[in-house]
Design a protein around this motif. Structure first.
Motif, PDB file in Angstrom:
ATOM      1  N   MET A 195       0.814  -1.225  -0.009  1.00  0.00           N
ATOM      2  CA  MET A 195       0.059  -0.143   0.048  1.00  0.00           C
ATOM      3  C   MET A 195       1.018   1.247  -0.007  1.00  0.00           C
ATOM      4  N   PRO A 196       1.118   1.838  -1.329  1.00  0.00           N
ATOM      5  CA  PRO A 196       1.938   3.062  -1.161  1.00  0.00           C
ATOM      6  C   PRO A 196       1.304   4.308  -0.995  1.00  0.00           C
ATOM      7  N   ALA A 197       1.837   5.124  -0.072  1.00  0.00           N
ATOM      8  CA  ALA A 197       1.389   6.275   0.080  1.00  0.00           C
ATOM      9  C   ALA A 197       1.134   7.296  -1.034  1.00  0.00           C
ATOM     10  N   ALA A 353      -3.121   7.193   2.140  1.00  0.00           N
ATOM     11  CA  ALA A 353      -3.494   6.139   1.230  1.00  0.00           C
ATOM     12  C   ALA A 353      -4.732   5.519   1.289  1.00  0.00           C
ATOM     13  N   VAL A 354      -5.147   4.895   0.173  1.00  0.00           N
ATOM     14  CA  VAL A 354      -6.532   4.583   0.224  1.00  0.00           C
ATOM     15  C   VAL A 354      -6.526   3.110  -0.294  1.00  0.00           C
ATOM     16  N   LEU A 355      -7.322   2.347   0.438  1.00  0.00           N
ATOM     17  CA  LEU A 355      -7.405   0.787   0.125  1.00  0.00           C
ATOM     18  C   LEU A 355      -8.944   0.870  -0.318  1.00  0.00           C
ATOM     19  N   LEU A 356      -9.207   0.421  -1.603  1.00  0.00           N
ATOM     20  CA  LEU A 356     -10.606   0.047  -2.109  1.00  0.00           C
ATOM     21  C   LEU A 356     -10.811  -1.314  -2.260  1.00  0.00           C
ATOM     22  N   ASN A 383      -7.738  -1.274 -13.337  1.00  0.00           N
ATOM     23  CA  ASN A 383      -6.506  -1.645 -13.039  1.00  0.00           C
ATOM     24  C   ASN A 383      -5.659  -0.569 -13.307  1.00  0.00           C
ATOM     25  N   ASN A 384      -5.836   0.103 -14.353  1.00  0.00           N
ATOM     26  CA  ASN A 384      -5.044   1.186 -14.783  1.00  0.00           C
ATOM     27  C   ASN A 384      -4.935   2.479 -13.994  1.00  0.00           C
ATOM     28  N   SER A 385      -6.141   2.863 -13.329  1.00  0.00           N
ATOM     29  CA  SER A 385      -6.290   4.118 -12.353  1.00  0.00           C
ATOM     30  C   SER A 385      -5.370   3.846 -10.961  1.00  0.00           C
ATOM     31  N   VAL A 386      -5.370   2.537 -10.819  1.00  0.00           N
ATOM     32  CA  VAL A 386      -4.731   2.349  -9.281  1.00  0.00           C
ATOM     33  C   VAL A 386      -3.249   2.215  -9.686  1.00  0.00           C
ATOM     34  N   ARG A 387      -2.484   2.406  -8.418  1.00  0.00           N
ATOM     35  CA  ARG A 387      -1.012   2.220  -8.552  1.00  0.00           C
ATOM     36  C   ARG A 387      -0.540   0.875  -8.100  1.00  0.00           C
ATOM     37  N   SER A 388      -1.312   0.266  -7.143  1.00  0.00           N
ATOM     38  CA  SER A 388      -1.235  -1.134  -6.553  1.00  0.00           C
ATOM     39  C   SER A 388      -2.300  -1.981  -6.667  1.00  0.00           C
ATOM     40  N   ARG A 389      -2.304  -3.139  -6.873  1.00  0.00           N
ATOM     41  CA  ARG A 389      -3.552  -3.990  -6.931  1.00  0.00           C
ATOM     42  C   ARG A 389      -3.214  -5.349  -6.490  1.00  0.00           C
ATOM     43  N   ARG A 403      -2.389 -12.352  -3.950  1.00  0.00           N
ATOM     44  CA  ARG A 403      -1.358 -12.006  -5.049  1.00  0.00           C
ATOM     45  C   ARG A 403      -1.290 -10.469  -5.278  1.00  0.00           C
ATOM     46  N   HIS A 404      -0.046 -10.366  -5.522  1.00  0.00           N
ATOM     47  CA  HIS A 404       0.078  -8.839  -6.026  1.00  0.00           C
ATOM     48  C   HIS A 404       0.392  -8.845  -7.454  1.00  0.00           C
ATOM     49  N   GLU A 405      -0.748  -8.171  -8.054  1.00  0.00           N
ATOM     50  CA  GLU A 405      -1.025  -8.374  -9.506  1.00  0.00           C
ATOM     51  C   GLU A 405      -0.361  -7.021 -10.199  1.00  0.00           C
ATOM     52  N   LYS A 406      -0.203  -6.008  -9.557  1.00  0.00           N
ATOM     53  CA  LYS A 406       0.315  -4.941 -10.210  1.00  0.00           C
ATOM     54  C   LYS A 406       0.841  -3.725  -8.997  1.00  0.00           C
ATOM     55  N   CYS A 407       2.019  -3.113  -9.422  1.00  0.00           N
ATOM     56  CA  CYS A 407       2.519  -2.256  -8.860  1.00  0.00           C
ATOM     57  C   CYS A 407       3.341  -1.319  -9.497  1.00  0.00           C
TER      58      CYS A 407
END
Length: 579
Positions: A195-197, A353-356, A383-389, A403-407
């Motif tokens: 979860m990035p700031a 940071a926000v977790l949705l 997927n494209n609008s968040v920085r971490s998924r 699973r960490h699918e994107k960062c």
């Protein structure tokens, strides 16, 4: 308000002014849309943002709707006098001015309830109101020219002054390239690696997979600064916005989490706030059609949530979940992007940071069990609008995988194998029974030994699983490497070892001063393999680059430490090269 009739052609001055008027008209909303924008501005001011009126370069006389213009001036007067400026106060102020007929109480209530757009749209709305006012004045100048061509010179000067005031909003901004300042290089994390700031992180999963429980567990751990699932958290003031589960269920879950993890109840209650909107109005973002065009807008709930966050200084916001907070079609890319960006604004001033949390449909959840398959529903904008998924998948009852699918701001983390304990708390699990557990421990010990041998020779194992020099690639050619272990198994073992305090991530810079991260054994890790502490020798020029790949002029050299086969082999190879 009566709309001025279009002027008939006449006079040399009108011929010059008419193209400019047409150009301005092409960029303006209709009068109906403009009135709705004016209602939106007053609605925002009446719903807690009245102080913003002091910074707005606008007057009530510039409104198309005289009633909303009178209300705007009343808000400004109340704020200037240090008074409250809600619906009732503004109505009383209008009564004192004798303007209640132009803007009755019902109009104020309608503006507050139905037209409270998000505060960060105020500046844009104000510009549209000012542009509409300029355009009406230009049309009036055209009519005056047609009626009295002799006054053309004065009218043209007025038109030039009005046109000179018009300044289009910027479409982009030039970036100051402060390349010598590396203060922005280090990304802050509220939940290390995940979860990035400053950004929105998306956690998806099928209904019932445990997203809400894991979100609450993370919230409680973060409130006291305790690790969550083996990953460090930063102590933070957390807000959990529950749009799905009622307060009673949230309390039961939190009690179990705090008791099982031995978290200080007093600290959790002080630093964690929970808002229950499950049976009220949880929608934070919706759509509205104006003149046949769909616009995305935040709601009054969003505005109130922003005020609550600012009041309590919340740094992390967890929204549970998207299907309740986002009232639009999930495949509409532009609206999804607007929604995610609006969430980021909630904590932007505190670099929070926000977790949705978001559901996926059954087919996505089923397909998501295979790696490489999209694990989110709807538009690619999710997927494209968040920085971490993150994706939480349930393999069997009580057995899960995170699973960490994107960062975009750091390396993706290896998958975490998880399970629910008897207290409904999520924890990292070992799999496969006693035989598999013994094999995993042997494999881990072998991998740690090899990592330490290579580290001692200055050949580093990168923590980034996407690096050319991750553990499976750097260590894989060694005869002692467990050949049955797949790369993901190795990544999981290293993650588990980090959670147990056997290894740690160590920052360093290569010969080009570029920052990298490598795995290094801790004191406990060295004890677990029976080794004494040692320092790396002659580090290679790239993170994890083997000695024979080091650039000329900075060779890697073997060390005489540890007594393991890999070191002895390296020493023998070096001696053979000399002979």
């Amino acid at each position: 308000m009566t709309t001025p009739e279009k002027a008939t052609p006449g006079g040399s001055g009108q011929a010059d002014a008419e193209p400019q008027q047409k150009k301005a008209a092409a960029t303006l909303p209709s009068e109906q849309a403009l009135v709705e924008i004016e209602h939106a501005v007053v609605g925002v001011l009446l719903c807690g943002a009245a102080q913003a009126v002091q910074s707005l370069d606008l007057t009530g006389g510039q409104f198309l709707d005289p009633g909303m213009g009178a209300a705007f001036d009343a808000v400004r007067a109340l704020v200037a006098a240090g008074k409250n400026a809600d619906v009732v106060a503004v109505h009383l102020e209008l009564m004192q001015r004798g303007q209640q007929a132009a803007c009755p109480l019902s109009s104020l209530n309608e503006a507050a309830m139905n037209w409270s757009s998000r505060p960060d749209m105020l500046a844009q709305h104000v510009e549209r109101i000012k542009e509409g006012h300029r355009h009406r004045r230009l049309r009036a100048i055209g009519i005056a020219l047609a009626a009295n061509p002799a006054s053309a010179e004065q009218h043209l000067r007025d038109a030039e002054r009005l046109l000179g005031e018009v300044e289009a909003p910027p479409l982009f901004r030039e970036v100051a390239l402060n390349l010598d300042d590396d203060s922005e290089d280090d990304q802050r994390w509220y939940w290390q690696g995940y979860m990035p700031a400053g950004h929105v992180t998306l956690l998806t999963g099928h209904g019932g997979s445990g997203k809400s429980l894991s979100g609450l567990q993370l919230a409680a751990c973060m409130a006291v600064g305790e690790p969550c699932l083996g990953r460090d958290t930063v102590p933070a003031r957390v807000l959990y916005f529950s749009a799905e589960d009622p307060a009673s269920l949230v309390r039961v879950r939190l009690r179990r989490i705090c008791r099982r993890l031995c978290l200080d109840h007093a600290v959790v209650m002080e630093r964690l706030k929970v808002l229950d909107a499950s049976d009220l109005e949880p929608v934070l973002f919706t759509e509205r059609r104006i003149e046949g065009v769909t616009h995305g807008v935040t709601t009054a709930t969003f505005t109130e949530l922003q005020r609550y966050i600012d009041k309590h200084g919340s740094e992390v916001v967890i929204v549970d979940n998207a299907s309740d907070a986002f009232d639009s079609d999930e495949i509409k890319r532009a609206l999804v992007r607007q929604f995610v960006r609006s969430l980021a604004t909630l904590v932007r001033k505190r670099d929070g940071a926000v977790l949705l949390l978001a559901h996926v449909d059954k087919s996505t959840a089923r397909a998501g069990k295979s790696t490489g398959t999209d694990s989110y529903s709807g538009s690619t904008a999710w997927n494209n609008s968040v920085r971490s998924r993150l994706f939480l998948v349930e393999h069997s009852a009580g057995e899960l995988e995170l699973r960490h699918e994107k960062c975009n701001v750091g390396p993706k983390q290896p998958p975490l194998l998880l399970r629910w304990d008897t207290n409904d708390v999520m924890c990292v699990r070992a799999v496969g029974g006693m035989v598999a557990l013994i094999q995993e421990r042997n494999d881990l010990k072998t991998i740690l030994r090899l990592a330490h041998e290579f580290y001692s020779r200055g050949v580093f194992v990168a923590t980034d699983t996407r690096s050319r020099y991750h553990a499976a690639k750097v260590l894989g050619d060694d005869p002692a490497y467990p050949k049955s272990a797949k790369p993901n198994d190795v990544f999981r073992l290293l993650t588990d070892a980090e959670a147990r305090g056997l290894i740690k991530k160590e920052a360093y810079r290569d010969h080009n001063r570029k920052p990298h991260e490598r795995w290094a054994l801790t004191t406990d890790g060295l004890e677990s393999i029976g080794a004494a502490p040692s320092a790396p020798c002659a580090p290679s020029t790239e993170d994890g680059a083997p000695s024979h790949m080091a650039q000329q002029g900075a060779p890697s050299a073997p060390c005489s430490a540890g007594g393991y086969g890999g070191i002895e082999r390296a020493q023998n190879t070096a001696q053979e090269g000399k002979s």
